[in-house]
Write an enzyme that holds these catalytic residues in place. Structure first.
Site, PDB file in Angstrom:
ATOM      1  N   GLN A  52      -2.036  -0.724  -4.410  1.00  0.00           N
ATOM      2  CA  GLN A  52      -0.718  -1.039  -4.960  1.00  0.00           C
ATOM      3  C   GLN A  52      -0.023  -2.136  -4.153  1.00  0.00           C
ATOM      4  O   GLN A  52       1.170  -2.068  -3.890  1.00  0.00           O
ATOM      5  CB  GLN A  52       0.140   0.226  -4.988  1.00  0.00           C
ATOM      6  CG  GLN A  52      -0.482   1.313  -5.835  1.00  0.00           C
ATOM      7  CD  GLN A  52       0.302   2.608  -5.775  1.00  0.00           C
ATOM      8  OE1 GLN A  52       0.760   3.042  -4.735  1.00  0.00           O
ATOM      9  NE2 GLN A  52       0.466   3.221  -6.940  1.00  0.00           N
ATOM     10  N   CYS A  53      -0.768  -3.143  -3.790  1.00  0.00           N
ATOM     11  CA  CYS A  53      -0.285  -4.219  -2.935  1.00  0.00           C
ATOM     12  C   CYS A  53      -0.293  -5.532  -3.721  1.00  0.00           C
ATOM     13  O   CYS A  53      -1.084  -5.696  -4.654  1.00  0.00           O
ATOM     14  CB  CYS A  53      -1.216  -4.326  -1.714  1.00  0.00           C
ATOM     15  SG  CYS A  53      -0.852  -5.671  -0.578  1.00  0.00           S
ATOM     16  N   GLY A  54       0.546  -6.458  -3.332  1.00  0.00           N
ATOM     17  CA  GLY A  54       0.539  -7.773  -3.959  1.00  0.00           C
ATOM     18  C   GLY A  54      -0.774  -8.502  -3.767  1.00  0.00           C
ATOM     19  O   GLY A  54      -1.114  -9.397  -4.538  1.00  0.00           O
ATOM     20  N   PHE A  55      -1.551  -8.111  -2.743  1.00  0.00           N
ATOM     21  CA  PHE A  55      -2.846  -8.740  -2.478  1.00  0.00           C
ATOM     22  C   PHE A  55      -4.012  -8.019  -3.162  1.00  0.00           C
ATOM     23  O   PHE A  55      -5.158  -8.442  -3.048  1.00  0.00           O
ATOM     24  CB  PHE A  55      -3.111  -8.814  -0.968  1.00  0.00           C
ATOM     25  CG  PHE A  55      -2.202  -9.768  -0.252  1.00  0.00           C
ATOM     26  CD1 PHE A  55      -2.350 -11.140  -0.392  1.00  0.00           C
ATOM     27  CD2 PHE A  55      -1.195  -9.296   0.566  1.00  0.00           C
ATOM     28  CE1 PHE A  55      -1.511 -12.024   0.268  1.00  0.00           C
ATOM     29  CE2 PHE A  55      -0.346 -10.171   1.232  1.00  0.00           C
ATOM     30  CZ  PHE A  55      -0.495 -11.536   1.085  1.00  0.00           C
ATOM     31  N   THR A  56      -3.730  -6.934  -3.886  1.00  0.00           N
ATOM     32  CA  THR A  56      -4.788  -6.155  -4.535  1.00  0.00           C
ATOM     33  C   THR A  56      -5.694  -6.999  -5.429  1.00  0.00           C
ATOM     34  O   THR A  56      -6.903  -6.743  -5.473  1.00  0.00           O
ATOM     35  CB  THR A  56      -4.190  -4.962  -5.306  1.00  0.00           C
ATOM     36  OG1 THR A  56      -3.457  -4.145  -4.378  1.00  0.00           O
ATOM     37  CG2 THR A  56      -5.254  -4.119  -5.976  1.00  0.00           C
TER      38      THR A  56
END
Length: 173
Positions: A52-56
Site C-alpha cells: 500500500q505504498c506509492g512505490f508499490t
C-alpha cells in the site's frame, strides 16, 4: 586475558572470512524457508516491499528484472515489511495481492522487520557492514556472487532503471 580475547577475535574473524558474505534465513511467504546461502554464487536483489505504498508499482519493474535476468542467475527476493505501516495485514493477503495485481512469481518472504532493533538478522548484518538501512519501502540491496553487498539503492531508484540494471549486469559478469 587480552591475549585470549584477541585470539578469540581472530578465530571468529577467520571463520567469518571463510564463511564469506551475508547470511540469513527468511520465512517464505509460501511456507518453509528461504536461505541467502542457497543462492551463494548468484547475485541477489533483495527489496523491502509494501502493498500500500506509492512505490508499490515498482513490483512491475521487479518482475521485469526477474524475467530478464533469472536465466543468467539473478535472484530477486521481495521482503514485505510493515515497518512503515503500509503493508497488508497478513502474508496470505500480500501473496494474493502480488499474484493478482502484478503476476509476481519470484521468491517472497513472510512479512518481516527490516529496520531498527527488531530487524531481521540479514538487515542487521547489512547495516553493520555497510551502514545501509531501509529508510522507506522499496529500498534495494544487491548482493554479489560472493555474498557481499555490491550496491544499495533507495526507494526512488526503479528496479529497471539504468543505474540498477548496470549494477545487476556487472554482478552477473
Amino acid at each position: 586475558m587480552v591475549r585470549i580475547l584477541l585470539l578469540i577475535a581472530l578465530i571468529v574473524a577467520g571463520h567469518m572470512a571463510r564463511a564469506g558474505g551475508l547470511t540469513g534465513t527468511f520465512a517464505s511467504i509460501d511456507g518453509g524457508t528461504l536461505s541467502v546461502e542457497d543462492w551463494r554464487g548468484q547475485p541477489v536483489l533483495i527489496v523491502n516491499t509494501a502493498s500500500q505504498c506509492g512505490f508499490t508499482p515498482q513490483y512491475e519493474g521487479l518482475q521485469e528484472v526477474w524475467d530478464t535476468y533469472r536465466d543468467q542467475g539473478l535472484v530477486v527476493l521481495a521482503v514485505p515489511s510493515d515497518d512503515f505501516n503500509q503493508e497488508l495485514s497478513s502474508a496470505a493477503k500480500v501473496k494474493e495481492f502480488c499474484e493478482l495485481t502484478y503476476g509476481l512469481d519470484f521468491p517472497m518472504t513472510d512479512i518481516t522487520h527490516v529496520k531498527g532493533r527488531k530487524a531481521h538478522p540479514f538487515f542487521q548484518q547489512v547495516k553493520a557492514e555497510t551502514g545501509f538501512e531501509p529508510a522507506w519501502n522499496f529500498n534495494k540491496i544487491l548482493v554479489g556472487r560472493d555474498g557481499a553487498v555490491v550496491a544499495t539503492f533507495g526507494s526512488v531508484a526503479r528496479p529497471n532503471s539504468q543505474k540498477v540494471l548496470s549494477a545487476i549486469e556487472t554482478a552477473l559478469n
